[in-house]
Design a protein around this motif. Sequence first.
Motif, PDB file in Angstrom:
ATOM      1  N   GLU A   1       0.825  -1.210   0.000  1.00 47.64           N
ATOM      2  CA  GLU A   1       0.000   0.000   0.000  1.00 47.64           C
ATOM      3  C   GLU A   1       0.859   1.260   0.000  1.00 47.64           C
ATOM      4  O   GLU A   1       0.515   2.242  -0.659  1.00 47.64           O
ATOM      5  N   GLN A   2       1.975   1.222   0.715  1.00 42.86           N
ATOM      6  CA  GLN A   2       2.875   2.385   0.731  1.00 42.86           C
ATOM      7  C   GLN A   2       3.517   2.596  -0.646  1.00 42.86           C
ATOM      8  O   GLN A   2       3.619   3.731  -1.125  1.00 42.86           O
TER       9      GLN A   2
ATOM     10  N   SER B   1       1.020   4.004  -3.008  1.00 41.76           N
ATOM     11  CA  SER B   1       0.864   5.426  -2.735  1.00 41.76           C
ATOM     12  C   SER B   1       1.970   6.235  -3.417  1.00 41.76           C
ATOM     13  O   SER B   1       1.709   7.284  -4.030  1.00 41.76           O
ATOM     14  N   LEU B   2       3.200   5.736  -3.334  1.00 41.84           N
ATOM     15  CA  LEU B   2       4.321   6.426  -3.977  1.00 41.84           C
ATOM     16  C   LEU B   2       4.198   6.397  -5.502  1.00 41.84           C
ATOM     17  O   LEU B   2       4.461   7.400  -6.174  1.00 41.84           O
TER      18      LEU B   2
ATOM     19  N   ALA C   1       1.548   8.886  -6.510  1.00 43.75           N
ATOM     20  CA  ALA C   1       2.057  10.258  -6.412  1.00 43.75           C
ATOM     21  C   ALA C   1       2.963  10.573  -7.590  1.00 43.75           C
ATOM     22  O   ALA C   1       2.867  11.647  -8.199  1.00 43.75           O
TER      23      ALA C   1
ATOM     24  N   PRO D   1       2.987  15.548  -4.599  1.00 43.79           N
ATOM     25  CA  PRO D   1       3.914  15.163  -3.531  1.00 43.79           C
ATOM     26  C   PRO D   1       3.524  13.828  -2.904  1.00 43.79           C
ATOM     27  O   PRO D   1       2.341  13.506  -2.775  1.00 43.79           O
ATOM     28  N   ALA D   2       4.533  13.081  -2.508  1.00 45.24           N
ATOM     29  CA  ALA D   2       4.308  11.785  -1.853  1.00 45.24           C
ATOM     30  C   ALA D   2       3.965  12.000  -0.388  1.00 45.24           C
ATOM     31  O   ALA D   2       4.354  12.996   0.221  1.00 45.24           O
ATOM     32  N   LEU D   3       3.242  11.042   0.158  1.00 42.43           N
ATOM     33  CA  LEU D   3       2.957  11.077   1.587  1.00 42.43           C
ATOM     34  C   LEU D   3       4.245  10.769   2.347  1.00 42.43           C
ATOM     35  O   LEU D   3       4.906   9.761   2.058  1.00 42.43           O
ATOM     36  N   PRO D   4       4.618  11.593   3.325  1.00 47.05           N
ATOM     37  CA  PRO D   4       5.841  11.327   4.092  1.00 47.05           C
ATOM     38  C   PRO D   4       5.840   9.943   4.741  1.00 47.05           C
ATOM     39  O   PRO D   4       6.881   9.301   4.818  1.00 47.05           O
ATOM     40  N   ALA D   5       4.678   9.457   5.168  1.00 47.00           N
ATOM     41  CA  ALA D   5       4.604   8.132   5.794  1.00 47.00           C
ATOM     42  C   ALA D   5       4.980   7.031   4.807  1.00 47.00           C
ATOM     43  O   ALA D   5       5.585   6.020   5.185  1.00 47.00           O
ATOM     44  N   ALA D   6       4.631   7.208   3.535  1.00 47.21           N
ATOM     45  CA  ALA D   6       4.973   6.204   2.521  1.00 47.21           C
ATOM     46  C   ALA D   6       6.476   6.190   2.279  1.00 47.21           C
ATOM     47  O   ALA D   6       7.091   5.122   2.171  1.00 47.21           O
TER      48      ALA D   6
END
Length: 197
Positions: free
Chosen positions: A76-77, A80-81, A84, A90-95
């Motif tokens: 899932e991470q 997400s990247l 993006a 922008p990518a999610l910092p958590a990913a």
Amino acid sequence: MEEPVTGQPAPPPAQGEEEHPSLALANTAIALPGGRTLDLLGSPAQTNHWLTERGLAPVDAGMREMCAAQLRSLREQIRSLFAARADGVPALPAAVAAVNDAMTRVPTAPLLRWDDKTGPYRTAPPPTTAIVDLALATLAADAADLLTSPEAERLTACGSPPCNRYLLRHGRRHWCSTRCGDRARAARAYARRTEQR
């Protein structure tokens, strides 16, 4: 609510999956027509099989649900990247943090432990944990390599709803499979016929 599907064969690999196992990982949760999904990592046995097919785990690795859940989480991470990157947002910092964490999970040596009664000793992680950590690190590193390579310009989502797979675009092709291309062409033809009425 999406209904999980079992026993359905997976579609053929999308363009780029054979060179990039992280792309193959991202495509293990497949949206199907009718609100159904096919999860190639839905169980520990399926996860073990998927990893074995890619040379990331032995057949008898003995995956547990916790290991399968870790791989699904990384999937899932990475998705997400990829989203993006493909959308130019922008990518999610958590990913980003999850991918970096996965890349650094593999110890290069047995770790130091300390027992209150017997004192210091060194130990390696349990075999299954080590296998999963190495697989996670390998997949995360491949995702990082793909996202930072010139090939990232070709990363795109399949252009045939409801498909949610990613591919490396080749020429004008924006579909992950012949099936999705046929479905997109049929939808366009149907739309043209209904406009002419």
